[in-house]
Write an enzyme that holds these catalytic residues in place. Structure first.
Site, PDB file in Angstrom:
ATOM      1  N   ARG A 190     122.233   7.363 -37.327  1.00 14.94           N
ATOM      2  CA  ARG A 190     121.780   8.358 -36.349  1.00 14.94           C
ATOM      3  C   ARG A 190     120.596   9.146 -36.881  1.00 14.94           C
ATOM      4  NH1 ARG A 190     127.519   8.851 -35.664  1.00 14.94           N
ATOM      5  NH2 ARG A 190     128.166   8.205 -33.577  1.00 14.94           N
ATOM      6  N   ALA A 191     120.613   9.411 -38.217  1.00 13.70           N
ATOM      7  CA  ALA A 191     119.512  10.166 -38.808  1.00 13.70           C
ATOM      8  C   ALA A 191     118.207   9.389 -38.730  1.00 13.70           C
ATOM      9  CB  ALA A 191     119.825  10.517 -40.258  1.00 13.70           C
ATOM     10  N   THR A 243     131.919   4.993 -45.971  1.00 17.03           N
ATOM     11  CA  THR A 243     131.834   3.533 -46.075  1.00 17.03           C
ATOM     12  C   THR A 243     132.210   3.071 -47.469  1.00 17.03           C
ATOM     13  OG1 THR A 243     130.106   3.434 -44.387  1.00 17.03           O
ATOM     14  CG2 THR A 243     130.301   1.547 -45.862  1.00 17.03           C
ATOM     15  N   LYS A 290     127.706  13.069 -45.832  1.00 17.65           N
ATOM     16  CA  LYS A 290     126.606  12.325 -45.217  1.00 17.65           C
ATOM     17  C   LYS A 290     125.760  11.539 -46.217  1.00 17.65           C
ATOM     18  CE  LYS A 290     127.021  12.502 -41.683  1.00 17.65           C
ATOM     19  NZ  LYS A 290     128.119  11.806 -40.933  1.00 17.65           N
ATOM     20  N   HIS A 309     136.048  17.755 -49.219  1.00 22.86           N
ATOM     21  CA  HIS A 309     134.780  17.504 -49.915  1.00 22.86           C
ATOM     22  C   HIS A 309     134.657  18.393 -51.153  1.00 22.86           C
ATOM     23  CE1 HIS A 309     132.957  14.671 -47.130  1.00 22.86           C
ATOM     24  NE2 HIS A 309     133.392  15.419 -46.128  1.00 22.86           N
ATOM     25  N   GLY A 333     126.988   8.336 -47.018  1.00 21.94           N
ATOM     26  CA  GLY A 333     127.585   7.006 -46.914  1.00 21.94           C
ATOM     27  C   GLY A 333     128.874   6.893 -47.703  1.00 21.94           C
ATOM     28  N   ARG A 388     122.095  10.198 -51.716  1.00 21.17           N
ATOM     29  CA  ARG A 388     121.249   9.695 -50.633  1.00 21.17           C
ATOM     30  C   ARG A 388     119.922  10.448 -50.616  1.00 21.17           C
ATOM     31  NH1 ARG A 388     122.971   9.702 -44.166  1.00 21.17           N
ATOM     32  NH2 ARG A 388     121.233   8.419 -43.412  1.00 21.17           N
ATOM     33  N   THR A 403     126.576  -4.329 -47.193  1.00 21.60           N
ATOM     34  CA  THR A 403     125.451  -4.574 -46.285  1.00 21.60           C
ATOM     35  C   THR A 403     124.596  -3.327 -46.189  1.00 21.60           C
ATOM     36  OG1 THR A 403     126.830  -3.950 -44.385  1.00 21.60           O
ATOM     37  CG2 THR A 403     126.665  -6.300 -44.928  1.00 21.60           C
TER      38      THR A 403
END
Length: 467
Positions: free
Chosen positions: A342-343, A120, A115, A169, A117, A204, A336
């Site tokens: 959602r968070a 992406t 979580k 992970h 990113g 993050r 971008t």
């Protein structure tokens, strides 16, 4: 009468331009004198309003001149905020360019933290880099083949190229022990150079990441396939208890998510970037909790500094820029900034956000450290880029002057004179002119102070939080 009206209009026009320039200068000076915003709240608010007004004016045809309008790395929050470094880093920590040889044996290893990113960014690695031999990605398949030019061997170790080869992970402890054997280079032949592994990751903001993981778990995610291998074994159930008794934890409330003392979402980024063997892996009885996490935090910071690259979810354009400069690779399409996750749509009371920060206090400290290092690296890279561009322009001007002199038949002044000392002085000056700017000289320790030859607006923009 018409002539008088024209003169009056002209005077008013010049007065408006003068007032506009004074206001612009005043806003810039406010940012220098009051960088924190806390001491000059009203002035910073006016500065933000002015930035929004000037931006909207430029879209309607009134384009501001200079670096503010031309610089592609605009502030994400659209406010002029000066970045003040908090931590002192060495030159090696800040200057980050690696000699990545995609045609040789080098490998980029992506440590994917949940979580942040990372999905992406992982897709960018396999689909969005300009390569001599692009990764082969087929519809309906999750993995792509990222082979080196002329070899059937991968240069990228990631979810979308090699799958979860070291476990779902996998963290720093797992990857550094697993990747070399997976790549078949545990013991390379003596006549071949040792393979270089360049570790990268994405971090993050801890609160946003925690909320995102809760929403993901609430929809049924478990990550049960994670191995958590440390010192050659996975943790026992007593060392790593589960937060739920059923097949998953779908439908759990945020309160239930926060109340579980074994929740691996707490300080996940610190744990995944640290060497767990330093604290006895998942055996929490080896030392007190605060002592354990203090060791893990220092280990995570140390590993973060030694990584070839790390990016931040909140700074997509900067992340792209630093990756391209670090590895000398270019992306096809720009990154971008997507804030509609959602968070971000979850409305969380202030007291709940405070508790999340307390639960993730080690991640909060790590992220502040990482953010400072990230932005300092960006500033150093941008300053170096500007200096290299200036040097290139100066060299081009010298060549043009020489061509013009030859074309016009002008005789160039000879270097030699009858004075040996003067000859040496002239040659030294010429050597200095032709000598390219050093990569890191003059950047540290006071790299954020402007060059006396820099344009004032360029110096200002170098201290603005840019995207």
């Amino acid at each position: 009468m018409d002539e008088k009206s024209n003169r009056s209009f002209s005077r008013h026009h010049r007065l408006l331009i003068a007032l506009f320039m004074v206001l612009l200068f005043g806003v810039i000076m406010v940012q220098y004198m009051c960088p924190s915003g806390a001491e000059c709240q009203t002035l910073h608010t006016l500065g933000s309003w002015f930035k929004i007004w000037s931006t909207s004016s430029s879209h309607s045809g009134h384009v501001l001149q200079g670096s503010v309008s031309k610089d592609p790395y605009l502030a994400e929050d659209r406010a002029l905020v000066r970045f003040i470094p908090r931590f002192n880093f060495s030159k090696n920590d800040l200057y980050r360019v690696v000699d990545f040889n995609i045609k040789g044996d080098d490998v980029i290893v992506f440590l994917h933290i949940q979580k942040t990113g990372g999905t992406t960014f992982g897709r960018h690695l396999v689909r969005n880099i300009q390569l001599e031999r692009p990764c082969e990605c087929h519809a309906g398949q999750k993995k792509c083949s990222c082979y080196r030019p002329g070899k059937k061997e991968t240069w990228l170790f990631s979810r979308f190229s090699t799958g979860w080869s070291c476990g779902l992970h996998a963290d720093w402890t797992e990857l550094t022990n697993c990747v070399p054997s997976r790549m078949g280079s545990q013991e390379p032949p003596k006549n071949l150079p040792r393979r270089n592994y360049y570790y990268i990751t994405i971090l993050r903001d801890p609160v946003s990441r925690y909320l995102s993981e809760w929403r993901h778990v609430q929809r049924g995610a478990t990550w049960k396939a994670s191995l958590h291998v440390c010192d050659g074994r996975s943790p026992t159930l007593s060392e790593l208890p589960s937060c739920y008794s059923g097949d998953d934890w779908s439908g759990c409330t945020l309160q239930e998510f926060m109340d579980c003392p074994y929740n691996l979402a707490n300080n996940r980024q610190t744990r995944m970037l640290a060497d767990l063997s330093l604290v006895g892996c998942y055996n929490v009885s080896a030392m007190s909790e605060d002592e354990r996490w203090a060791v893990l935090l220092e280990s995570a910071k140390r590993n973060l500094r030694s990584m070839a690259f790390f990016g931040l979810t909140e700074y997509q354009r900067k992340t792209q820029y630093l990756f391209e400069r670090t590895f000398n690779l270019e992306f096809i399409a720009p990154f971008t900034q997507l804030n509609g996750t959602r968070a971000s749509s979850v409305e969380v009371p202030a007291e709940t956000q405070h508790r999340i920060r307390v639960l993730n206090k080690w991640d909060v400290e790590l992220y502040e450290y990482a953010r400072d290092l990230f932005l300092q690296r960006f500033q150093v890279a941008r300053q170096q880029e500007r200096r290299q561009a200036r040097e290139k322009r100066l060299q081009e001007r010298r060549r043009l002057r020489e061509r013009l002199a030859v074309k016009q038949g002008l005789q160039l002044k000879p270097i030699g004179t009858n004075n040996p000392a003067k000859d040496h002085h002239v040659q030294t000056e010429e050597q200095q002119k032709d000598k390219p700017a050093a990569d890191t000289e003059g950047l540290l320790p006071n790299w954020w102070e402007g060059d006396e030859n820099d344009d004032a607006m360029d110096d200002y923009m170098d201290n603005v939080e840019q995207w």
